[in-house]
Design a protein around this motif. Sequence first.
Motif, mmCIF file in Angstrom:
data_model
loop_
_atom_site.group_PDB
_atom_site.id
_atom_site.type_symbol
_atom_site.label_atom_id
_atom_site.label_comp_id
_atom_site.label_asym_id
_atom_site.label_seq_id
_atom_site.Cartn_x
_atom_site.Cartn_y
_atom_site.Cartn_z
ATOM 1 N N ASP A 6 0.852 -1.185 0.000
ATOM 2 C CA ASP A 6 0.000 0.000 0.000
ATOM 3 C C ASP A 6 0.896 1.246 0.000
ATOM 4 O O ASP A 6 1.499 1.579 1.024
ATOM 5 C CB ASP A 6 -0.903 -0.024 1.231
ATOM 6 N N VAL A 7 0.982 1.929 -1.136
ATOM 7 C CA VAL A 7 1.859 3.099 -1.275
ATOM 8 C C VAL A 7 1.422 4.213 -0.330
ATOM 9 O O VAL A 7 2.255 4.851 0.320
ATOM 10 C CB VAL A 7 1.894 3.593 -2.743
ATOM 11 N N GLU A 8 0.114 4.450 -0.217
ATOM 12 C CA GLU A 8 -0.365 5.534 0.643
ATOM 13 C C GLU A 8 -0.038 5.278 2.112
ATOM 14 O O GLU A 8 0.331 6.190 2.852
ATOM 15 C CB GLU A 8 -1.856 5.764 0.413
ATOM 16 N N SER A 18 -1.473 6.202 -5.948
ATOM 17 C CA SER A 18 -1.615 4.909 -5.269
ATOM 18 C C SER A 18 -0.688 3.836 -5.825
ATOM 19 O O SER A 18 -0.571 2.760 -5.251
ATOM 20 C CB SER A 18 -3.061 4.432 -5.346
ATOM 21 N N GLN A 19 0.012 4.123 -6.928
ATOM 22 C CA GLN A 19 0.909 3.154 -7.553
ATOM 23 C C GLN A 19 2.386 3.532 -7.455
ATOM 24 O O GLN A 19 3.252 2.677 -7.566
ATOM 25 C CB GLN A 19 0.558 3.007 -9.044
ATOM 26 N N LYS A 62 3.662 0.232 -5.907
ATOM 27 C CA LYS A 62 2.687 -0.791 -5.543
ATOM 28 C C LYS A 62 3.258 -2.162 -5.893
ATOM 29 O O LYS A 62 3.720 -2.404 -7.004
ATOM 30 C CB LYS A 62 1.377 -0.534 -6.290
ATOM 31 N N GLN A 63 3.256 -3.036 -4.914
ATOM 32 C CA GLN A 63 3.700 -4.420 -5.116
ATOM 33 C C GLN A 63 2.989 -5.001 -6.328
ATOM 34 O O GLN A 63 1.781 -4.845 -6.471
ATOM 35 C CB GLN A 63 3.353 -5.195 -3.855
ATOM 36 N N ARG A 69 3.502 -4.068 -9.465
ATOM 37 C CA ARG A 69 3.611 -3.117 -10.574
ATOM 38 C C ARG A 69 4.810 -3.504 -11.434
ATOM 39 O O ARG A 69 5.825 -3.968 -10.933
ATOM 40 C CB ARG A 69 3.803 -1.713 -9.996
#
Length: 150
Positions: free
Chosen positions: A72-74, A93-94, A109-110, A112
């Motif tokens: 979770d980037v955020e 978010s990515q 993001k995992q 990606r």
Amino acid sequence: MRWITPKVQIILSQGQEIVHFESWNADSIYFYDPAGNIVELIARHNLNNSANEVFSPASLLCVSEIGLPVPDVEEALLKLSRVGIVPWQDSNSQFAAVGDERGLIIAVKQGRIWFMSDQEEAYPHPLTIKTDVCEITLDDSKGMQVKELR
């Protein structure tokens, strides 16, 4: 380019060896290390670090960016902001670049696909990053942990 091309094969982007980033005022080249990781050599033109010497390993000044795949980037941004490490430019978010031009953590993001790859998905591996203000640990059991050092 003269220094690195005898050692590795440069990954081309639209037929070009050098990738220019207008909004970051930087130029990069990409290649694979022996373990298959994508490596970027980046010239950040906003920094006062030009030299007249012939390029050599001594010309490499620092680790400018470290890719950090997270679920979770955020959430990662929230944890990093608590110790004063905030987004440098764009974030969503990515993808988020946090820190500054002298050192960025590229939180992605995992799962990606990594930039300059058409197949390499970003998945976390155990990693510890120590900065002046914190220690960031990524492991399979606890996820991303940020410990303040001040």
